[in-house]
Design an enzyme around this catalytic site. Sequence first.
Site, PDB file in Angstrom:
ATOM      1  CD  GLU A  47      22.258  37.554  11.651  1.00  0.00           C
ATOM      2  OE1 GLU A  47      21.478  37.145  12.540  1.00  0.00           O
ATOM      3  OE2 GLU A  47      23.198  38.334  11.878  1.00  0.00           O
ATOM      4  CG  ASN A 110      25.940  38.827   9.335  1.00  0.00           C
ATOM      5  OD1 ASN A 110      25.180  38.487   8.442  1.00  0.00           O
ATOM      6  ND2 ASN A 110      25.691  38.604  10.623  1.00  0.00           N
ATOM      7  CE  LYS A 127      24.354  41.902  12.875  1.00  0.00           C
ATOM      8  NZ  LYS A 127      24.134  40.524  13.391  1.00  0.00           N
ATOM      9  CD  GLU A 146      26.643  38.653  14.574  1.00  0.00           C
ATOM     10  OE1 GLU A 146      26.697  39.359  13.566  1.00  0.00           O
ATOM     11  OE2 GLU A 146      25.603  38.489  15.251  1.00  0.00           O
ATOM     12  CB  CYS A 172      20.486  40.224  13.310  1.00  0.00           C
ATOM     13  SG  CYS A 172      20.084  39.464  14.896  1.00  0.00           S
ATOM     14  CG  ASN A 197      20.719  33.457  13.254  1.00  0.00           C
ATOM     15  OD1 ASN A 197      20.566  32.258  13.326  1.00  0.00           O
ATOM     16  ND2 ASN A 197      20.809  34.102  12.091  1.00  0.00           N
TER      17      ASN A 197
HETATM   18  N1  CDV Z   1      22.708  38.036  15.259  1.00  0.00           N
HETATM   19  C1  CDV Z   1      22.508  39.069  16.107  1.00  0.00           C
HETATM   20  O1  CDV Z   1      22.822  40.208  15.788  1.00  0.00           O
HETATM   21  N2  CDV Z   1      21.992  38.751  17.308  1.00  0.00           N
HETATM   22  C2  CDV Z   1      21.823  39.720  18.355  1.00  0.00           C
HETATM   23  C3  CDV Z   1      21.931  39.062  19.706  1.00  0.00           C
HETATM   24  C4  CDV Z   1      23.295  38.508  19.899  1.00  0.00           C
HETATM   25  C5  CDV Z   1      21.618  40.038  20.812  1.00  0.00           C
HETATM   26  C6  CDV Z   1      20.487  40.434  18.262  1.00  0.00           C
HETATM   27  O2  CDV Z   1      20.480  41.661  18.377  1.00  0.00           O
HETATM   28  O3  CDV Z   1      19.445  39.794  18.159  1.00  0.00           O
END
Ligand code: CDV
Length: 311
Positions: A47, A110, A127, A146, A172, A197
């Site tokens: 990501e 994203n 996303k 975000e 993510c 991340n």
């Molecule tokens: N980049 C993300 O979406 N990170 C989220 C964290 C912030 C909880 C995740 O679900 O891994």
Amino acid sequence: MARFITVGAAQSGPIARSETRGDVIARLIDQMREAHARGCDLVVFTECALTSFFPHWFMEDDDEIESYFESELPNPATQPLFDEAVKLGIGFHLGFAELAIEEGEKRRFNSSVLVGSDGQIIGKYRKIHLPGHVEHRPGDPFQNLEKRYFEVGNLGFRTWRAFGGVLGMCICNDRRWPETYRVLGLRGAEMILLGYNTPDNIPELPELDRLCDFHNQLSLQAGAYQNGSWVVAVAKAGVEEGVSQIGGTSIIAPSGEVVAIAETMGDELIVHRCDLDLTKPYKEHIFNFAKHRRVEHYGPIAQQAEAIPPD
Ligand code: CDV
């Protein structure tokens, strides 16, 4: 005839705020070359793979914010990655921050793209499940902005026929939501690609810190098994600009078993030759949606965005 995709999951170690796109692209090209040398058809990057994960800090200046975004792909900075892919004859998945102009409006997403071995973009995803908050929280050890820097994706969950199979993407936080895999599963996904991340601590929920790795693996393994799909999940790992992130880049079989997992918190490539027909026992039997799924009996909750109180 047997169908295989040899996939490389290319974990990124931390990317410093001072690293240029050129610095990062050189790292990704190294991993792409290693993937090619190890027989990969496809290499999956994480990501927002081109920069530090900037939602971890607060910015107000639009020019500064947009310096982390790409307004087109490929662009002069990323062209060498596309060129290398064509030269090697390898496909790739890349997460990036996307600055789009739609109906005359500037929009920030994203996003990720799936790119074929001819360097052409096969598909794009934006996303949907954006975690975090909009407002600055100066008391927190790091931000999770975000919701400030990105809009909710407007392309839905889609799949594409590519690399001899059916591939889908999510990003993510999407991986924690069963709906993500189920929609991709309903669209026939045999392999789901994603980057993440994920900090190893949650400022407002310290009691969950010890479970960060477990919840990552739990979500990925359940999503794979319950939809009979391969899942390739790629981390940005290690301590980046003061934020400590989990690693655990992994490749998960449709059985839910982890078949490869990264051991370091740096740039690391893991590889597996994925047999797409291993999806069949799940898609044709246990999770044969047409045969066994009974949405019409689930009650009004099926399309509901918020919890419905009990009767
Ligand atoms: N980049 C993300 O979406 N990170 C989220 C964290 C912030 C909880 C995740 O679900 O891994």
